[in-house]
Scaffold this active site. Structure first.
Site, PDB file in Angstrom:
ATOM      1  N   THR A 133       5.254  11.902 -12.892  1.00  0.00           N
ATOM      2  CA  THR A 133       5.740  12.789 -11.834  1.00  0.00           C
ATOM      3  C   THR A 133       5.994  14.209 -12.316  1.00  0.00           C
ATOM      4  O   THR A 133       6.335  15.075 -11.511  1.00  0.00           O
ATOM      5  CB  THR A 133       7.033  12.223 -11.211  1.00  0.00           C
ATOM      6  OG1 THR A 133       7.952  11.894 -12.253  1.00  0.00           O
ATOM      7  CG2 THR A 133       6.741  10.981 -10.392  1.00  0.00           C
ATOM      8  N   GLY A 134       5.886  14.477 -13.622  1.00  0.00           N
ATOM      9  CA  GLY A 134       5.989  15.849 -14.123  1.00  0.00           C
ATOM     10  C   GLY A 134       7.311  16.199 -14.758  1.00  0.00           C
ATOM     11  O   GLY A 134       7.712  17.358 -14.756  1.00  0.00           O
ATOM     12  N   ASP A 140      -4.453 -10.754  -0.941  1.00  0.00           N
ATOM     13  CA  ASP A 140      -3.783 -10.622   0.360  1.00  0.00           C
ATOM     14  C   ASP A 140      -2.534 -11.497   0.408  1.00  0.00           C
ATOM     15  O   ASP A 140      -1.482 -11.070   0.902  1.00  0.00           O
ATOM     16  CB  ASP A 140      -4.736 -11.028   1.481  1.00  0.00           C
ATOM     17  CG  ASP A 140      -5.994 -10.177   1.512  1.00  0.00           C
ATOM     18  OD1 ASP A 140      -5.909  -9.006   1.101  1.00  0.00           O
ATOM     19  OD2 ASP A 140      -7.045 -10.681   1.943  1.00  0.00           O
ATOM     20  N   GLU A 187     -13.411  -8.755   5.750  1.00  0.00           N
ATOM     21  CA  GLU A 187     -12.949  -7.364   5.870  1.00  0.00           C
ATOM     22  C   GLU A 187     -12.825  -6.931   7.329  1.00  0.00           C
ATOM     23  O   GLU A 187     -11.883  -6.213   7.693  1.00  0.00           O
ATOM     24  CB  GLU A 187     -13.900  -6.425   5.107  1.00  0.00           C
ATOM     25  CG  GLU A 187     -13.955  -6.657   3.609  1.00  0.00           C
ATOM     26  CD  GLU A 187     -12.591  -6.596   2.941  1.00  0.00           C
ATOM     27  OE1 GLU A 187     -11.707  -5.858   3.427  1.00  0.00           O
ATOM     28  OE2 GLU A 187     -12.398  -7.292   1.935  1.00  0.00           O
TER      29      GLU A 187
END
Length: 608
Positions: A211-212, A506, A430
């Site tokens: 995240t820096g 899933d 799908e």
């Protein structure tokens, strides 16, 4: 069985081996190297060469005669032994040969002893000591010997070397605002002292990886234009007891000398873990290092301009003494960027990349919910690499969208061989996901459907992208998500009257959501708002642990199963009601292999 290590040999052993090798070289090798060009001949050959006038110069020693003579128009050096020959002087004189008698030099016995024994030993000992210091300096992490064991390896950066400011940090406006006060203090300390305010001694940057946090610390130094000390927490901990504490002392000593400055300790949890572990023994070296850090933070005066910054993604493991006021006074969250932040980060990283004019970063930002700054930088780089592979000199929107899929699902497996039967099953699976999502009111719109396998193991996937970013999830949204996950398996059951292993991921994701609904979100009538589970590590995977008895855990499992079964039946019902569209959309996907959300919706809403 305990392995017994052989005892290490003393240093004198290696000295002895070295001396023996040198003596052998001196006795056998060096003489050969020195005398390889001197040819030995017998005394008669020497006399014949004198009589023929080939000898030019002779040196007579006690046991040998060395002479220079011509052979094939080339002067060479020869050697022969001496013999009692009274006529040798007359013979050399008559042949007009220059000759001398070499008188051995008399040397002092003491000097001979020193040169032969004392000097070699002194050289060997000095060489050994020098090598030992060099080796210890490298192994222990010092700069050149035992006296540097306690030196820190802190890297000092100055503003002109980093060139990083707050302009280079995007998507973290709140964190920059919290750190701006520290920058202002380093620039204008007087106005704070006049009012009697004390600047925080330290600021702790917490947040997920990528995240820096480190970038923010460098930006603070770049904005302040002061020296920047950077060191990782793991660099303090060594195998030698006391080394970590010594390095902490040295680091703060350097910081005091270069004040005003910023000291940054990355991954501080390596030395700052709580000492109340509940286990006997423990890591004494790490605890000594932590104790020294606590002492140093109490001992220095923040008014001199020494600010301590630290970063971690495991704040829950840090010692309470480290977090109390007077040490790390301020906690600065560096969270995952929101939609606006992601778009800003994409713009920052794309500034160095050539782009087509029609590139829309808002679409990419909406498709990357939950991505960190490092992930977004990787997406830009992957898009640039794809453009180069395809022979283009600019990045297109398609490159960026494909790079999002690469980061999420991996590269396309173009050489994967899938039978038509399996491809048909994957297509129905799908479309089942997409159709169930489209027929629910709390699901995100379908963005893309593909049956091209990926290197992550996915044989196909359905991508949904929210039009607007949400920070809360309602119970209805959670149930619709689970139902959408059930859509693939439901389609297999309706069309093929069987089930496959394709729904494994899933099932895993649906179970996670259902469990969170029951144990943490209070979305179950059975348990109401009772907390049943706690998150141990929110920034690193979000591992959880139950806080209930075995009897209650069984009831929790039953409630989760109830939710999943209800959503499964709802998915089957939706697909049964839209079986014609299921067949039509599957046929189209099987032909195209990849379709967009717009194509999907146009077929779905069209009248049959």
């Amino acid at each position: 069985m305990k392995r017994v290590k052989p005892p290490k040999k003393p240093l004198i052993f290696y000295y002895g081996i070295t001396i023996v090798i040198i003596l052998l070289l001196n006795s056998f090798i060096f003489p050969l190297i020195t005398n390889y060009s001197v040819k030995e001949v017998d005394y008669g050959t020497f006399l014949n060469m004198v009589d023929k006038g080939n000898v030019k110069e002779v040196e007579i020693e006690d046991t040998t005669i060395t002479f220079k003579a011509k052979s094939n128009n080339e002067t060479k050096v020869y050697k022969t032994g001496t013999i009692e020959d009274p006529e040798i002087v007359d013979r050399l004189h008559n042949a007009d040969v220059k000759f001398t008698k070499v008188i051995p030099k008399e040397t002092s016995p003491l000097l001979n002893f020193i040169l032969s024994w004392i000097l070699p030993f002194a050289i060997f000992i000095a060489l050994g000591q020098w090598l030992t210091k060099k080796m210890q300096g490298k192994i222990m992490g010092g700069g050149g010997g035992p006296l540097s064991f306690g030196k820190s390896n802190a890297k000092v950066y100055v503003e002109k070397e980093t060139g990083i400011t707050f302009k280079d940090v995007a998507g973290q406006d709140e964190a920059k605002e919290a750190l701006q006060e520290i920058v202002d203090f380093l620039h204008n300390p007087k106005k704070y002292k006049e009012i009697g305010a004390n600047i925080p001694k330290g600021a702790l940057l917490v947040g997920p990886p990528g995240t820096g946090k480190t970038l923010l610390a460098k930006a603070v130094a770049g904005e302040s234009k002061v020296p920047f000390f950077s060191m990782s927490g793991s660099e303090f901990v060594e195998m030698f007891v006391g080394m970590g504490a010594a390095r902490v002392r040295d680091l703060f000593k350097q910081a005091q000398e270069k004040a005003p400055c910023i000291v940054f300790i990355d991954e501080i949890d390596a030395i700052g873990k709580s000492r109340n572990s509940g286990m006997p023994g423990g890591n004494d070296e790490r605890e000594q290092t932590l104790n020294q850090l606590l002492t140093e933070m109490d001992g220095f005066d923040a008014d001199k301009g020494v600010v301590i910054l630290a970063a971690t993604n495991r704040p829950e493991t840090l010692d309470k003494a480290l977090l109390r006021p007077g040490r790390f006074d301020r906690r600065v969250p560096v969270e995952l960027p929101d939609l606006k932040g992601r778009e800003s980060i994409l713009n920052v990283h794309a500034a160095k990349v050539k782009l087509e004019e029609n590139v829309d970063f808002n679409v990419i930002a909406r498709a990357t919910s939950g991505a960190s700054g490092a992930d977004l930088a990787n997406i830009i780089n992957e898009a640039a690499l794809r453009a180069v592979r395809l022979g283009r000199n600019k990045v297109t929107q398609n490159d960026l969208e494909e790079s999002v899929e690469v980061v999420i699902a991996g590269y396309q497996r173009k050489n994967a061989v899938i039978t038509m039967k399996d491809k048909l099953t994957i297509s129905y699976h799908e479309i089942g996901h997409a159709l169930v999502a489209a027929k629910q009111s709390h699901s995100a719109p379908v963005h893309k459907i593909t049956i091209i396998p990926r290197t992550s193991g996915a044989l196909g996937y359905t991508m949904q992208v929210d039009e607007h970013e949400t920070v809360l999830m309602t119970k209805e949204q959670a149930l619709d998500k689970i139902t959408t996950y059930m859509g693939g398996r439901a389609a297999e059951e309706i069309i093929f009257k069987t089930v496959t292993s394709g729904a494994s991921n899933d099932i895993e994701q649906a179970t996670k959501i259902a469990r969170a609904m029951v144990t943490r979100f209070g979305m179950s009538e059975e348990f109401d708002m009772m907390a049943l589970e706690t998150v141990n590590n929110p920034y690193l995977g979000g591992d959880t642990s139950l806080m209930v008895s075995a009897e209650t855990a069984a009831k929790v499992d039953a409630e989760i199963l109830k939710i999943i079964k209800s959503c499964h039946q709802k998915a089957i019902q939706i697909l049964e009601e839209n079986k014609d569209k299921l067949h039509e959309l599957t046929k189209y996907l099987l032909e195209k292999e990849t379709i967009t959300g717009d194509e999907f919706m146009s077929i779905l809403v069209a009248k049959s």
